[in-house]
Design an enzyme around this catalytic site. Structure first.
Site, PDB file in Angstrom:
ATOM      1  N   LYS A 114      -0.805  -3.616  -7.327  1.00  0.00           N
ATOM      2  CA  LYS A 114      -2.013  -4.102  -6.662  1.00  0.00           C
ATOM      3  C   LYS A 114      -3.074  -3.012  -6.452  1.00  0.00           C
ATOM      4  CE  LYS A 114       0.174  -8.319  -5.370  1.00  0.00           C
ATOM      5  NZ  LYS A 114       1.488  -8.655  -4.924  1.00  0.00           N
ATOM      6  N   ASP A 174       9.480  -1.536  -1.437  1.00  0.00           N
ATOM      7  CA  ASP A 174       8.522  -2.220  -2.305  1.00  0.00           C
ATOM      8  C   ASP A 174       7.180  -2.193  -1.572  1.00  0.00           C
ATOM      9  OD1 ASP A 174       6.891  -3.906  -3.688  1.00  0.00           O
ATOM     10  OD2 ASP A 174       8.365  -5.503  -3.937  1.00  0.00           O
ATOM     11  N   TYR A 232       9.407 -10.799  -1.549  1.00  0.00           N
ATOM     12  CA  TYR A 232       9.123 -11.042  -2.959  1.00  0.00           C
ATOM     13  C   TYR A 232       9.018  -9.703  -3.662  1.00  0.00           C
ATOM     14  CZ  TYR A 232       6.718 -12.634  -7.210  1.00  0.00           C
ATOM     15  OH  TYR A 232       6.369 -12.890  -8.510  1.00  0.00           O
TER      16      TYR A 232
HETATM   17  C1  LIG Z   1       2.739  -8.947  -5.879  1.00  0.00           C
HETATM   18  C2  LIG Z   1       4.049  -8.326  -5.534  1.00  0.00           C
HETATM   19  C3  LIG Z   1       4.986  -7.938  -6.513  1.00  0.00           C
HETATM   20  C4  LIG Z   1       4.802  -8.283  -7.973  1.00  0.00           C
HETATM   21  O1  LIG Z   1       3.705  -7.671  -8.524  1.00  0.00           O
HETATM   22  P1  LIG Z   1       3.071  -8.293  -9.880  1.00  0.00           P
HETATM   23  O2  LIG Z   1       2.004  -7.318 -10.248  1.00  0.00           O
HETATM   24  O3  LIG Z   1       2.564  -9.653  -9.485  1.00  0.00           O
HETATM   25  O4  LIG Z   1       4.158  -8.377 -10.878  1.00  0.00           O
HETATM   26  C5  LIG Z   1       6.105  -7.245  -6.123  1.00  0.00           C
HETATM   27  N1  LIG Z   1       6.329  -6.963  -4.829  1.00  0.00           N
HETATM   28  C6  LIG Z   1       5.474  -7.317  -3.855  1.00  0.00           C
HETATM   29  C7  LIG Z   1       5.745  -6.917  -2.451  1.00  0.00           C
HETATM   30  C8  LIG Z   1       4.316  -8.031  -4.171  1.00  0.00           C
HETATM   31  O5  LIG Z   1       3.496  -8.434  -3.186  1.00  0.00           O
END
Ligand SMILES: *Cc1c(COP(=O)(O)O)cnc(C)c1O
Length: 418
Positions: free
Chosen positions: A258, A230, A142
């Site tokens: 995060k 990511d 994701y």
């Molecule tokens: C949570 C998440 C995102 C998106 O971040 P948001 O602040 O919710 O837009 C992107 N990549 C990873 C791996 C994530 O866990």
């Protein structure tokens, strides 16, 4: 006193599904979400007065636990001085310096307001820097909800049972190629980037096979594609220097979110100077934000990172191991075949015989119907896991041995009730 179900009804009158992010609606576990009034340390409280040991921690940001006094103080003091200026501040420079000090090879960083913005901007940067269009992502990873990255997404997308997403045009995903996680893809000189979660943490927890990340580094080097990590979950959680340090593999572009915002809305992306110089105002890749580098968020992020020294990661890893090993025993004593895959301080939970290595295998286990039962039994006992089988567990620095052991006892009681 208003109940969770009354408030959920009211919420649904004015907010789609009653929530501002789909997973919160409890769609994949059934039942009514708890509406939070406040949270403190490892605990979260709802409007009915129930308390839960919280393993959601807002899906990762709460690495110091909720409402850490130092973070609250920093936010409060900063707010009194004004909350947004549309002009640069020293706080942005400080947080940038702190991140760059921790991440070897990262030279310039830009702050945005979410992980979604970070990955979206990283893809644009990779395309601008290479002059190429195609990107490769892995099924079950994701990367937020920008159009080009929504194909075969994990986390909330998977919870909704969506393979793709309505409203995303074929054109928007025409240059996105989706490959299975843990298989080294074949790419050529048409690819701008390969984007990957270095530990997949949105299809449950799926660890990279040994050599997988190294092999991605190699195919990118051979073809001139940029490797994007990511690290929105792994960054500042897996180790002092994130996944790149943990695995000894550097990407070309890092994405964060995060933890780095200390519980406020923050994302960031960065790279070595030569790549980042493509970003406006230095280069032709436009990227901007009214609230980017927001002073409250910068203050919360800075204080959070100050607590995250190398000892903190030892503690987090020990805590994660105590939780994973403890739960493994509790589930097995109760006759459940539970899998608690763990990579350092990251823990996942599946029910089945063999930990998945890709999205197909993860979906098979996530769909077997055990998770929702366990989730509700735990919630009843006062333990909050994520309301969906594709999220990890997020123990924090204030999930002490005592809190973990209490969790294990409550889990044992919960399992008796199933
Ligand atoms: C949570 C998440 C995102 C998106 O971040 P948001 O602040 O919710 O837009 C992107 N990549 C990873 C791996 C994530 O866990």
């Amino acid at each position: 006193m208003i109940s969770n179900s009354e408030l959920f009804l009211r919420a649904k009158q004015v907010i789609p599904g009653g929530v501002n992010s789909p997973v919160r609606a409890f769609g994949s576990v059934g039942g009514t979400p708890y509406f939070v009034t406040h949270a403190q340390g490892p605990y979260i409280y709802d409007i009915e007065g129930n308390s839960y040991i919280d393993y959601v921690q807002s899906y990762g940001p709460g690495i110091l636990g909720h409402a850490h006094p130092a973070v609250v103080e920093a936010i409060t003091k900063t707010a009194a001085l004004g909350t947004t200026f549309g002009a640069p501040t020293e706080a942005e420079v400080k947080l940038a310096e702190m991140v760059i000090e921790r991440i070897q090879g990262l030279e310039l960083i830009r702050f945005v307001s979410s992980g979604t913005e970070a990955t979206m901007s990283a893809v644009r940067l990779a395309r601008g820097a290479t002059g190429r269009n195609r990107i490769l992502k892995f099924a079950g990873c994701y990367h937020g909800h920008s159009d080009a990255l929504l194909a075969a997404g994990g986390s909330g997308v998977a919870n909704q049972g969506l393979s793709g997403c309505e409203g995303v045009t074929p054109g928007a995903v025409a240059d996105t190629v989706v490959a299975p996680y843990n298989v080294v893809p074949e790419i050529d000189e048409t690819f701008a980037a390969v984007i990957v979660e270095p530990v997949a943490a949105n299809m449950g927890l799926v660890s990279p096979n040994s050599g997988f990340l190294e092999a991605l580094r190699k195919v990118c080097d051979e073809t001139g594609a940029l490797l994007i990590f990511d690290e929105v979950i792994t960054g500042f959680r897996l180790s002092y220097g994130g996944a790149a340090e943990y695995f000894g593999v550097n990407p070309d572009i890092w994405c964060f979110g995060k933890v780095v915002g200390g519980g406020l809305p923050v994302g960031a992306f960065g790279a070595r100077r030569e790549i980042m110089e493509n970003i406006a105002p230095l280069g032709g890749v436009y990227q901007a934000g009214t609230l980017s580098g927001n002073p409250l968020a910068m203050a919360a992020g800075r204080v959070t990172l100050e607590f995250l020294d190398r000892d903190a990661y030892k503690q987090l890893t020990t805590t994660a191991a105590r939780l994973a090993d403890g739960l493994t025993d509790v589930f097995s004593s109760a006759g459940f075949s539970a899998l608690l895959p763990r990579v350092g301080s990251l823990v996942g939970l599946f029910f089945g015989e063999k930990s998945p290595t890709n999205f197909d295998e993860a979906q098979e286990l996530a769909g077997n119907g055990v998770y929702p039962k366990v989730f509700h039994a735990l919630l009843q006992q006062g333990v909050a896991f994520a309301p969906g089988p594709y999220e990890g567990l997020f123990p924090s620095l204030v999930h002490t041995d005592e809190v973990i052991d209490r969790t294990l006892d409550l889990t044992a009681s919960a399992l008796e009730s199933i």
